[in-house]
Design an enzyme around this catalytic site. Structure first.
Site, PDB file in Angstrom:
ATOM      1  N   THR A  40     -10.319   7.010 -22.428  1.00 22.35           N
ATOM      2  CA  THR A  40     -10.366   5.593 -22.780  1.00 22.35           C
ATOM      3  C   THR A  40      -9.036   4.885 -22.520  1.00 22.35           C
ATOM      4  OG1 THR A  40     -11.897   6.167 -24.514  1.00 22.35           O
ATOM      5  CG2 THR A  40     -10.792   4.050 -24.749  1.00 22.35           C
ATOM      6  N   ARG A  94     -25.440   7.955 -26.522  1.00 18.57           N
ATOM      7  CA  ARG A  94     -24.346   8.111 -27.493  1.00 18.57           C
ATOM      8  C   ARG A  94     -23.342   6.951 -27.371  1.00 18.57           C
ATOM      9  NH1 ARG A  94     -18.479   8.707 -26.920  1.00 18.57           N
ATOM     10  NH2 ARG A  94     -17.711   9.924 -28.657  1.00 18.57           N
ATOM     11  N   VAL A  95     -22.965   6.403 -28.503  1.00 23.50           N
ATOM     12  CA  VAL A  95     -21.950   5.353 -28.525  1.00 23.50           C
ATOM     13  C   VAL A  95     -20.715   5.903 -29.230  1.00 23.50           C
ATOM     14  CG1 VAL A  95     -21.372   3.054 -29.396  1.00 23.50           C
ATOM     15  CG2 VAL A  95     -23.682   3.519 -28.543  1.00 23.50           C
ATOM     16  N   GLY A  96     -19.566   5.708 -28.625  1.00 20.20           N
ATOM     17  CA  GLY A  96     -18.321   6.194 -29.235  1.00 20.20           C
ATOM     18  C   GLY A  96     -17.653   5.127 -30.074  1.00 20.20           C
ATOM     19  N   ASP A  97     -16.382   5.320 -30.301  1.00 19.28           N
ATOM     20  CA  ASP A  97     -15.618   4.390 -31.142  1.00 19.28           C
ATOM     21  C   ASP A  97     -15.186   3.133 -30.389  1.00 19.28           C
ATOM     22  OD1 ASP A  97     -14.000   6.150 -29.571  1.00 19.28           O
ATOM     23  OD2 ASP A  97     -12.237   5.403 -30.616  1.00 19.28           O
TER      24      ASP A  97
HETATM   25  N1  ASP Z   1     -12.907   7.597 -27.629  1.00 16.49           N
HETATM   26  C1  ASP Z   1     -13.811   7.791 -26.546  1.00 16.49           C
HETATM   27  C2  ASP Z   1     -15.181   8.068 -27.072  1.00 16.49           C
HETATM   28  O1  ASP Z   1     -15.290   8.800 -28.038  1.00 16.49           O
HETATM   29  C3  ASP Z   1     -13.445   8.913 -25.644  1.00 16.49           C
HETATM   30  C4  ASP Z   1     -12.120   8.817 -25.013  1.00 16.49           C
HETATM   31  O2  ASP Z   1     -11.181   8.300 -25.591  1.00 16.49           O
HETATM   32  O3  ASP Z   1     -12.017   9.264 -23.882  1.00 16.49           O
HETATM   33  O4  ASP Z   1     -16.110   7.630 -26.476  1.00 16.49           O
END
Ligand code: ASP
Length: 358
Positions: free
Chosen positions: A212, A240-243
Site C-alpha cells: 500500500t 476481501r476489503v482491507g484497511d
Molecule cells: N494494508 C493493505 C491491506 O491489508 C495491504 C498492504 O499494505 O499492502 O489491504
C-alpha cells in the site's frame, strides 16, 4: 556532478529527530524540524521507489504554486498507481486469489472534514481519483465493487485490464505453489529443482505481498489531505476489503492536528482503528514518531492474553501540523523509509522498527 555518498557519509547526514530521522539526499543538507519554523508545504509518501520521487516532485509543483493538499495528494498517488512495476498499487498490482485485481483507496480532506473511498474496484487504474470524487461529489463515504465501478465509469474513467504480465506470472506461481491439494501443476522452478532465475529472485517470498501507499500533504494554507491506495493483500479472497479504504483505519486526517496512514496487515489496522489512534495520540501531544510507535504497542497489547508471540506486520506513517514526521514498523530487517519533499528539497525519512527480531 553527482556526488557519490558512502554508507558512512550517508549515515552521518542523518539528522536525529527522536527515533525518526531525515536522511539527506545530498551533502548540502538541511534540517527539516526547526524548532521555530513550521514546515509547510510538505508532502510525504510511504515509498522510496523512483516513482515515489516523481510522485512527490509532481505534488510539489502543485504545492509550491499555492495548490491544495487535496490536489497534490491525488496527483502523487496517481503516479504510483500508474507505475506498472509497482505490484502493490493500482495498475500492475497483484491480484486476488482468482487472478482479479481488486483495488481499495481512501481520501480525506482535513479542511472540509470530508472523506471518500472505494473498495474492490476492478478495471480502473487510478482508484485514488475515484475516491476523491466520492468525497467531493456524493454524500457517501464508501462505494464498493460493481457500484464503485459504475460510479467511476459515470465520471468517464475507462475500463482497462489491470493485470500486467509481471503480476500474472507472480499470481500463477503462487497458485502453482499452492497446488498440493488441487489440480494446478507444480511451478517450473520446483519441477526442475533449480534455483529460481534472476526474475524470481526478486520475489523470493511469494506467499503474500504488501504494498500500500500512503500520501499525506499539508499545503501553504496549513490544510491537510491524505490518500491511501492499494491492490490490497495479494491473493486475498475474492471480495476481501482491507484497511486502506476504511477511514480511521488505513487513513485519517485532522486539520488541527495532522495525518496518519497505515500499511501491511490490514485486518489488524481495521480492528485497532490504527490511523485514528495515531492522530488521537498526536492530539494528546505525542510526536508523530511516538504516536506511530504507540499504535504498534497498542496492537500488541491487545494480543497479550491471546497470543503474546504474535507481532503482525503493520506500519504507520504520520506528520503533524508543524511538519514533524514519524514512521514505525512492527518488525522486519530494515527501518521503514518514506519519501518527503519540502521547500528545502527532496529527501528520505527513516523511521524505526519497534520489535526487531520478531
Ligand atoms: N494494508 C493493505 C491491506 O491489508 C495491504 C498492504 O499494505 O499492502 O489491504
Amino acid at each position: 556532478m553527482k556526488k557519490s555518498i558512502s554508507r558512512r557519509n550517508f549515515v552521518n547526514q542523518t539528522i536525529g529527530a527522536g527515533a525518526g530521522a531525515i536522511i539527506l539526499p545530498s551533502l548540502s543538507g538541511f534540517k527539516l524540524q526547526d524548532k521555530n519554523k513550521v514546515i509547510r508545504p510538505l508532502i510525504v509518501c510511504s515509498r522510496i521507489t523512483p516513482a515515489a520521487k516523481v510522485a512527490v516532485e509532481t505534488a510539489w509543483e502543485i504545492l509550491k504554486n499555492g495548490g491544495t493538499a487535496v490536489d497534490a495528494v491525488e496527483k502523487a498517488a496517481n503516479v504510483i498507481e500508474l507505475d506498472p512495476e509497482d505490484t502493490g498499487v493500482g495498475y500492475g498490482g497483484l491480484p486476488n486469489e482468482n487472478g482479479i485485481v481488486q483495488l481499495d483507496a481512501s481520501f480525506m480532506d482535513g479542511k472540509t472534514y470530508s472523506a471518500g473511498a472505494v473498495a474492490c474496484l476492478e478495471n480502473i487504474k487510478t482508484p485514488a481519483s475515484v475516491a476523491k470524487l466520492v468525497m467531493q461529489h456524493t454524500d457517501h463515504v464508501l462505494l464498493v465493487g460493481a457500484g464503485a465501478l459504475q460510479f467511476a465509469k459515470a465520471w468517464g474513467f475507462p475500463e482497462e485490464n489491470l493485470l500486467t504480465e509481471k503480476a500474472r506470472k507472480i499470481w500463477l506461481r503462487w497458485k502453482e505453489e499452492m497446488s498440493n491439494n488441487d489440480d494446478w501443476g507444480a511451478p517450473e522452478h520446483l519441477q526442475k529443482k533449480v534455483k529460481p532465475d534472476a526474475y524470481w529472485r526478486n520475489f523470493p517470498e511469494i506467499e503474500h505481498h504488501y504494498g500500500t501507499v500512503n500520501v499525506l500533504a499539508v499545503d501553504v494554507n496549513g490544510d491537510i489531505a491524505g490518500c491511501t491506495t492499494t491492490s490490497g493483500l495479494s491473493f486475498k479472497l475474492n471480495g476481501r476489503v482491507g484497511d486502506s479504504p476504511i477511514i480511521g483505519a488505513g487513513l485519517y486526517v485532522d486539520n488541527e492536528v495532522g495525518a496518519a496512514g497505515a500499511t501491511n496487515r490490514g485486518e489488524e489496522v481495521i480492528k485497532s482503528c490504527g490511523s485514528y489512534y495515531v492522530v488521537l495520540k498526536m492530539r494528546e501531544g505525542r510526536s508523530p514518531q511516538q504516536a506511530c510507535e504507540d499504535a504498534l504497542h497498542m496492537i500488541i497489547d491487545k494480543y497479550r492474553n491471546v497470543n503474546p508471540d504474535y507481532f503482525p506486520s503493520v506500519n504507520f506513517i504520520a506528520f503533524n501540523k508543524s511538519g514533524e514526521i514519524g514512521c514505525a514498523g512492527m518488525k522486519g530487517t530494515g527501518n521503514p523509509l518514506a519519501t518527503i519533499m519540502t521547500e528545502r528539497g527532496y529527501g528520505k525519512f527513516e523511521g524505526k522498527i519497534v520489535f526487531p527480531g520478531k
